[in-house]
Structures are given as C-alpha cells and as structure tokens.
Design an enzyme around this catalytic site. Structure first.
Site, mmCIF file in Angstrom:
data_model
loop_
_atom_site.group_PDB
_atom_site.id
_atom_site.type_symbol
_atom_site.label_atom_id
_atom_site.label_comp_id
_atom_site.label_asym_id
_atom_site.label_seq_id
_atom_site.Cartn_x
_atom_site.Cartn_y
_atom_site.Cartn_z
ATOM 1 N N GLY C 131 0.652 -1.045 -0.043
ATOM 2 C CA GLY C 131 0.012 -0.008 -0.065
ATOM 3 C C GLY C 131 0.873 1.219 -0.164
ATOM 4 O O GLY C 131 2.157 1.098 0.095
ATOM 5 N N CYS C 132 0.319 2.232 -0.321
ATOM 6 C CA CYS C 132 1.212 3.731 -0.233
ATOM 7 C C CYS C 132 1.387 4.071 0.849
ATOM 8 O O CYS C 132 2.743 4.371 0.953
ATOM 9 C CB CYS C 132 0.295 4.556 -1.403
ATOM 10 S SG CYS C 132 -1.377 5.027 -0.476
ATOM 11 N N PHE C 133 0.594 4.261 1.908
ATOM 12 C CA PHE C 133 1.102 4.867 3.237
ATOM 13 C C PHE C 133 1.888 3.721 3.832
ATOM 14 O O PHE C 133 2.937 3.961 4.141
ATOM 15 C CB PHE C 133 0.080 4.893 4.065
ATOM 16 C CG PHE C 133 -0.463 6.420 4.116
ATOM 17 C CD1 PHE C 133 0.395 7.500 4.355
ATOM 18 C CD2 PHE C 133 -1.942 6.810 4.082
ATOM 19 C CE1 PHE C 133 -0.123 8.859 4.505
ATOM 20 C CE2 PHE C 133 -2.460 7.977 4.200
ATOM 21 C CZ PHE C 133 -1.635 9.071 4.140
ATOM 22 N N THR C 135 4.105 1.818 2.025
ATOM 23 C CA THR C 135 5.347 1.881 1.784
ATOM 24 C C THR C 135 6.192 2.963 2.449
ATOM 25 O O THR C 135 7.330 3.136 2.798
ATOM 26 C CB THR C 135 5.269 2.180 0.355
ATOM 27 O OG1 THR C 135 4.738 1.195 -0.511
ATOM 28 C CG2 THR C 135 6.446 2.436 -0.557
ATOM 29 N N ALA C 136 5.347 4.309 2.454
ATOM 30 C CA ALA C 136 6.093 5.317 3.042
ATOM 31 C C ALA C 136 6.640 5.253 4.530
ATOM 32 O O ALA C 136 7.875 5.686 4.828
ATOM 33 C CB ALA C 136 5.250 6.597 2.803
#
Lengths: 320, 320, 320, 320
Positions: C131-133, C135-136
C-alpha cells in the site's frame, strides 16, 4: 424584524444566504426549505454553520415577508405554480427563470442589478437576481453601453468551482480540477442573453458579445477581461466609469491593476481599465457566490425593503 | 554521444533542461554554468535532481558540441560577445534575444518552432527558441494563417507561476497567488511581436493580435483561447488543422474539449476548435516549461542533430 | 519483449501503469481489461494518454507473460478464481488481497517491498504490491526495525486526492477539498497491519504503530513524520540508514530537510531524520501513485524478470 | 467609542486587525503605525481594504485607549521602551515577547487564552496574545490537563502560508509551495514552551510535548492531531470537553469529524476526539490569522473592555 424563508437552502447559494442572513440585523430566518434534506440540521451539511445557524431543514413552508428561491434553473416557475405566494411577499429568485421573461403570474420581475435598476427595485415585490458571470460582465461594460460605445465585445472569464454547484461531477473532481484550466460553453453560455438584454437597452446599437468561459482551479471568484475598440482617451473612460458608479455601494474603479482575491468573501466588484492604441480592456472581479449570487440578493432585498444598501454586507474579506 | 553545456543552469528553464538531458540517450552533460551559484551541486538547489544529476555548477565553460543559453532576456548577446563560441557548435538560445533579430555575429538564428521551420533547422547551428505564450498562440493559429484567414485575433491566455522564474516577487508569493487570478502586460506582452512576425509571414495580410495574459494559481501550464471571425465550416477547419499538423510529433488536434493538465509534464500541445455562427474559438494548451521552453529546445536539438524528434521527450504525463 | 495485460486498466493505478509501460523497453502492452469501460479508448478517459497509448479497453483477456491486477481491494481473489492464470505467468497484485495472507491457489505472494524482499522476488511469480502509506512508513522505519530499536511509533501522514481513486465522493469534491485538511481512519487505517507485519518480523519486539492519516489538498504525494524514542546519536542513525539503503535504487537519505514535491512524478522515496534529546523524527516522502503503487509494481516486475531495476522508471520529476 | 492604534499595521496580523476593527461597533481606528510604509494608504498594500479602510499609514503615534502591537517577535519590548505608553491604556501584544515572561515595566501581561484566563483578563491592561499553533494545541488539550490526564503528547500540526508572514521567502514561493508539504522546526517550535507553561500549570504533572509542525499548501488555517494515552471512555472524555468549554464563545466540540476549512475566516476552534483501545487522538482546527492571532486579540479586547465577547467577530465563514 422581517421574516425570511429560503427555498433550496441546502445548495451553495442557499447556504451562502444563510451565512449572510444569520447576522443580518433586520431579518429573522423563519424556515429553510429543502425537499431532499428535510429534517437535517443545515450545520450537518455545512459544518461552518455550527453555532452560526442551527436550524433544521424542512419541507414545510410558512408565511413570511421575504422569500428567496435558490432552486436549479427553471424550477422556480414550477415552485411558484405549486406553492402560491401572497402578492405582498417580496420574492427574490436566484435562478434564471425570470431574468429574460419578467412577467409571471401577477408578478413583474425586476432585473436585480442595483447599479442600473436600483430605483425600479425600491417598490418591487419581485426581483430576478442576475447570474454570476452576467454580473461581472455587465458591471464591466455598463458605463460604455450608456455612452453608446459598444459594438463587438470579446470577453474571457474564469470562475471558481462553486459556480458548478454541490453535485459531484467529473469537472469538480479534485484530482482533475486542481491545477487545471478548461473552457466550457464556448460562445454559448446562458448568461450572454442576459448581458445583451441589458447592454442593448442602454447602448441602443446592437452589441455582439463573444464570451469564452473557463473553469478555474479555485473555489470562489470570477475574473473577466473584455476587449473592445474605443476611441476615447483612457482618462475620459475612467472618468465616465467613476461617474457612472459614483453612487454604487459595492463597485470600485481601480487605477491600479486588480486581482480576483481582493474581492473574495465580499460583495464588491473591482474594475480596472487599460488602453493600448484604439483598444481598451476592462477587467472585473467579483465573488461568484456573493456579488454574483447571494450577496447581491441581500443587497437587492435591502433596496426593496428600503434599508441601508450595505446592511449585513460589511463582510471581512479573506484577503489571503 | 555529443557533449552539452548549459549556461544559466540554475534557473527554471535551465534546470528543466537538466531534467530532460539527464536521461537523453544521445548526449552527455559536460558542464552546468552558473555565475551566481557556482560550486553548488544543482541537486542542492533542486532536490528533485538528487540521483538524477549530481553535477556541480561551475563558472568555467568548456568546449562542447551543443550549447544551451538559459539566461535572462537580452543577456544572451552579451554572453556570446564575451564568450566566443566556435561556429560548428549548435547554439540554442532560450531567451528572446534572437527571435526578432536573427542575425548576430556570423550566426543566423532560425526561429525554433519545428511545426513550421523544421526543414530550416535541419542544418542549423543557431536556433532561437520561441517564447512560451508565443508557442501556444502560434500553434493555435498557424493553420489559419497558412490559409490566409486571419485578420483580428482576440486571445486570452493564462500561465503558471514558473513562467515568472525563480526570483521572489510579490506576484509569486504563495499567500497572494494561491486561488488568485490577475492580468498583466495587457495588450503589450513581449510575445505579441514574435507571434505576429510568424503569422504575417504565413498570412500575407496584416494580422492584429489583441492579447490579454493572466497569471494563474498553478505552477506549470498555459491555456489560451483565441476568438476569430471565420467563414469556413467547422469540419473544414478541423481538416486543415489535421492536415497542417499531420507530421508534427507533438501536436494533437482534439475533437473533444481539452484541459490544460492533459499536457502538463509532456512536450505536447493540445488544440481544440469550436464554432458558433461566424466565429471560431481555438483553444490550445502546453506545459510552459516543456513545449513552451526546455522541451521544445530539446526537440529542436534533436532536429538539428538529425536524431529522432522525440528522443528523450517520451515523458510520463503527471495526468493528475 | 514480454507481453503484459492489465486488469482494471481504467482506474488511477491502472492508468498510471499504462503511462509507465507505454515507454518500457522490455514489454509490450497486450490488453487493457476493464469491465465497465470496455470498447472505449483509454485516451478518451485519460486524454493525457493521447499519442502515448491509443489502445481500446476490452473485457476479453489473452495469454500474457505478466499480469497486473489493479482491482478494488478484495476483488483480486475473485478475479483469479473466475479467471485461472497459468502458473508461469508473473502476477502482480496492486490490491490488498495478498499482503497479509500470502497463499492463494498454488501461488505464494511475496510482499513487494524491494528494499527488504528483493532477493525473494527474483524468482517470484506472485507479488503483492504494498500500500502507499505502508510503503512510505516502512521505508522510514525499516532500518530502525533491523536494529531492533522500535517500540511505540507515532506517525502522521498526509496523502493526495488520487489516493481516494477516481470515483466521485464528497471528500474529493474540489469545492470541499481545496485548501482543506482533515483526518480519516484515525488509528484504524488498513495499512497499519501491513506495516506491523514487516516491522515485527525485523524488529522481533512488538511494535506499536499509532497512525493518523490526513487528507491533503493536493493530487499526488504522501508525506509522513514518525516520532520515536531512540538513544542512538543522530549521525549513528544516519549511518545505519545509509547502510541499510546502500543498494536501494530509489531511496535517498537526505541530510537536508525534504519536501514532498521533490519526489512527485518519480519512483523515489526521500527520507530525512532529525533528533532532539531522546526523540527522533523520521520524515519520508513518496509519490503515492508511483513508489506507492504503479511505479513500485514496475520496479517489482523488473526485479522478478531480472531486468535492470530502474528500467522504465527514469522519470522526469515535475519538480514544480 | 474607544480609540485604537495599531503598531505594525502593514503586516499580516496587523492588516487582519484592520479588517476586523473597521466594522467593530465599539471602537474607532485612530492611527495605523508602520515604520516602513508610512504615508501609504493601507488599501494600496492590501487592496481588499479598498472602501473598508482608507486610512494612511503613519510613523506618528497618538494617545489612544487601546493599543495593539503587531511587531516581529521580540520587538515589542523595544517598542514599549522607546515609546512609553500610559498605564491606563490597554496593550495587547500579538508577538511572543510577554507570553513566557509576563512582567515588563510596570505591566503584568495576562496570557490571552480566554478559555482559561477570561476572568484574569476582565480588569487587565496588558495582554500577551497566544501563538497560532499554541492556541490550536492548547484548546485541544486543556480539558485533559485540567483532569491531570496528560503525560506524553505526540502532535503534528499543519499551517497555512500566512503563518510565515508577508516577507518573500523561498518557502513561500508559489512555485515551491503549491502542492507541497514539508516539516520545519521539528520538535523545536517556539510555541512548545508556551503550551507547556499552560498545560503544566493545569496538569500538575510534567507534560512532554513532541510537536512536528508542517508547512501546508494553503493560505489560512491550522489543523492539528495529538496522540495521547488515555484510559477514560470516549463518551466520558467528550463530556468533560463539553463541560470545560460550555461557556466558551468560540469553541465547538464536534461529534462528527472536522475539517480545517469549516473554521476558516471565523474566530472559532473546532475539536473532534477519537479513541482506539487505550489511545485517543484530539484534532483541532482554527484560522491561524483569526483565532490564532488577530481574531483572538479582538476577543481579548472585548473581554478586557467588558463588551460582549463576540462583538465584531460574527464573521461570515468562507465555507468553500
């Protein structure tokens, strides 16, 4: 205190009226009508209204002194047909139903641009509030029309997303609209007829308005630039504008360049004129929800009720 | 591999060239010249360049095959006077020094709009890269000029803040510019002469361009709408546009309405034409830093070097 | 050339894959599957794809070497059940179906965070893209997890509107989202489990992640700040981060403060660490559609196919 | 009518005071002091003030009843030293000079957070107006401090560009800030001490505040989220918040999620509390120039002068 009802209070122009009228010293909000959201507090839909207005939307009307219609275009006629309103009630329609055809039932709607029809509105019971782009363009051009100096006009205008209303559309999707510009209704915007009706009355010659509207990536505001041939000297033009608007409560003729945001969250219109050779450009800026809709409606109410024109309209600009 | 130097690499157009050329398969960046920021890594000024380009800015030049000048307007002449460049070096100037006056020293600068001067650029050693608004407006109007259909043109254009460069100015202060629109250089923008030079060559009649530029509240992009009288049928016009641009690598004639963001972060120009009665409106959109500056400069380099025109310019659009 | 199919190509992550793969030198797009928009050219939905990809969406699949699933969460399982895929096809799922439960049918999905599972992906045929969050946040914390230094973590993250997809919602209405910030899924975001699974594997102690996600008024990008107790000196921490990421193709440890936009339209993650007394804060920034979704999917494909990790991912940053 | 002078009227907080006081029914603006812009009409600097306030900035002071100091931080002391003010004049300092050290000359500055120090302000002649982030964070946490429930607090806050003032800086350049997020003064923001002073007085235990401020890509507004361990049930917490703020004129405890824009252009603070297991998150939102600066200064003036607390502060929200 006069009592006020708003039909279609849950839309953008309706809720903006609530924001204005909640603090207006001469009126009392009696009911906020909404077919689709009745029994909901308006502050649940617009949380900025928490503690400003905690009224509940209703699908029942009551007798009032002043009635604002904030319905989708061409629904005001139906509403008035189905819900007869006593003749002594001041009806202000924010739709476009009565701007071009002013007679309906026993009512004769005055076109609510106070900069030219203020005296006509003083005893009026029926007011057709102008469109947002129509307001910005007319205020930019009326002094020239009065001097019969208009012929072909080339106008581009840009508007904020609130002009498109609260419904979800692909053109109001944040991912699309942010940092974007696009044209719509090129040369065919519905406000053109409205503008021409007024300008041709004043100008007496036939005016041609070529209008290209753009969608802007901001929420509130309209900025327009109109290109016109004109032989007058710039200072003469400025003088005539200043003279034309000398009694206007909300129009500023600026010698310095204007920017749209200087009028956002106010009821004002800022105008700036430039000239190069035989060509002039008139720029105008308004807040589309205020001078372009609900603010002008309150101004018109004030005039029709014989109150100070700026009552309830001394708004703190956002400025930034 | 050809060697490239960039003069003024620390500005917006210079750094955008670095972004493009860092991945260009036919060239090697030899030096990045900056008087004001020498001895600084360019990725310290533009951290998006970390790992893309870790070169250090220098105030020393070296011999290269290709030289890009990204200096403030009217400083390219001084630079070339003070820093003689061998005649076999391809010089591409992104300033406005040689757009109107093409002869300087022993060089004859070709106006770098590949959609009309591609063949002239094939053997060229000196190219004057067009201005951003000039590119957008010319691409919108060239097919009409070729048909000798132009007379009076009324154009409004809006540009992103990168058009104003990296210096801090009141008009690029975020608190002012966000959600704002304003006009500047009304009817007097410096790109008008550049546009007229080309259009008048093609059109043979005298063209009048009334151009109103606006500042927009976005960073990248230009959108223009031009209003013109035209008797041709819309489908005829569209056909002539499609024909005119049939070999253009980066111009799209769209039958559907266009929006500015569809070309942002690409080297493309999107064009859409609408007609109402005798009036047509031509809309065009570009990325001001790419097709309006550094992207077109790379396109011109490719043409002059006889490489595939889109080498290094197959850019992923941001789209959103 | 390997052949690629995309299931759900008309969504945001699907179309972003098209933008990337259209220019990828090792693959050929074979089909773009969409149930809802079949028989429409993808460039009609995303006009930025005009001339980049002119394929027509289809509701028919074909045999391919590589298959990307860009479906709403929890629909990938159904799709694979209804549309059996040969075992030698590389399947990369961008949904969240196989991130926590890696076994499905005969496939064992590798969690596609190349900074820790690159070697596992080398022979993989099934990859669950993070997922995007997730990953960050993971990239910000993995080096500390490896050192077993994590316990309680307090993270706030902000995401662009493309994270919410292309459907029209009240929270993606431009009039609401512009200039606005709000929190959602406070402490309960679905990516928390995904992060904890990885961190706890590495850390061995139990990690507690308190995560508050915010909606931002921009389109692309994620920025996160994580507050953690840590006794190590700042330079020691930085060293371990640099060491941990020394082979990472797309992670930058920045000694200078970072900003979100420096990685927008790139596949990179920028990380910056600060310390005050016993507390450190790790900031991280990615483009949610690239390193947070489609870019990472291409990176994972490159690894699984044994191609250069950055093939097709040398993207020009937008920078501005 | 009381007379008012503003020192530093040409800055953001000074001009915002002018916007508020121009329509305040109990006061009259006597002079607007500015060293750098004297002899300029304030409406030339802030054209939104055209017709709202047409006063000219001056470098001369006069005797007034109420004096607002809107100077850069730590310049108020110098100013008061060089320009003695009679003891019966109400002085409200919007800088940070007297927030931590309340005694200066013969004056004892009350910390102007009316939600806790209203009674102290009733007879006050000296008020130190709180900082913007300090206001948002304290209002979010005060009810917990009163219950002695605070220990470690993890707060992230985001602020609009007007928080950085009107000077041109790289972090307020539109091309950089638009669509961007970044952290600054991580764990070391000057408002932390101010917050801790108040919270520790109320809480009696030592509170630790870990605060990460972010720069947002909007102009007005602050949004904060604070993560805290707390054993109380959510409804108990909400009750105590409602009880604590039952007499607060401008604080709303919302059961529904809040968004920043619902308070923009108002003097209100919106608070929303969420809980998951043993952890609560308190969100708060204010307009940094109003409740975070000039609006709160007017509120404090109203209290000190024994006027209705919301006089001149019934502001139409921008809402959109």
């Amino acid at each position: 205190m006069k009592s006020v009802g708003i039909i279609g209070a849950n839309g953008y122009t309706g809720s903006e009226l609530v924001r204005l009228l909640a603090f207006h010293p001469k009126i009392e909000l009696q009911f906020l009508y909404s077919r689709s959201n009745s029994d909901t507090r308006i502050s649940e839909i617009y949380p900025d209204l928490i503690s400003v207005c905690e009224m509940t939307l209703t699908n029942q009307t009551e007798e009032v002194d002043i009635l604002f219609l904030c319905l989708p275009h061409q629904e005001s006629k139906n509403w008035l047909t189905e819900n007869p309103v006593k003749e002594n009630v001041l009806v202000i329609d924010l739709g476009n139903d009565f701007r071009l055809e002013s007679n309906f039932q026993d009512r004769n709607f005055i076109y609510g641009l106070p900069e030219i029809f203020k005296s006509e509105m003083k005893s009026a019971k029926s007011i057709a509030n102008p469109g947002c782009f129509a307001t910005a363009i007319q205020l930019a051009l009326l002094p020239l029309a009065k001097e019969k100096l208009l012929a072909a006009i080339y106008t581009t205008g840009i508007t904020g997303s609130t002009g498109a209303g609260q419904s979800l559309q692909s053109t109001t999707h944040f991912s699309w609209r942010n940092d974007n510009v696009s044209a719509y209704k090129t040369l065919t915007h519905q406000h053109v007829d409205e503008v021409l009706l007024t300008l041709n009355q004043a100008n007496e010659n036939e005016v041609q308005l070529h209008f290209v509207p753009w969608r802007g990536d901001f929420v509130r505001g309209i900025f327009t630039s109109s290109i016109i041939k004109c032989d007058l000297e710039l200072n003469e033009i400025q003088e005539r504008y200043c003279d034309f608007y000398k009694d206007a409560a909300f129009v500023t003729i600026s010698e310095k360049p204007i920017d749209m945001k200087q009028v956002v969250n106010t009821n004002r219109c800022a105008i700036h004129i430039e000239k190069n050779k035989e060509t002039i450009v008139v720029h105008s800026a308004i807040d589309n929800l205020l001078k372009g809709a609900s603010g002008q409606a309150v101004q018109n109410m004030n005039i029709a009720m014989d109150w100070e024109e700026n009552t309830g309209l001394q708004l703190k600009p956002t400025a930034f």
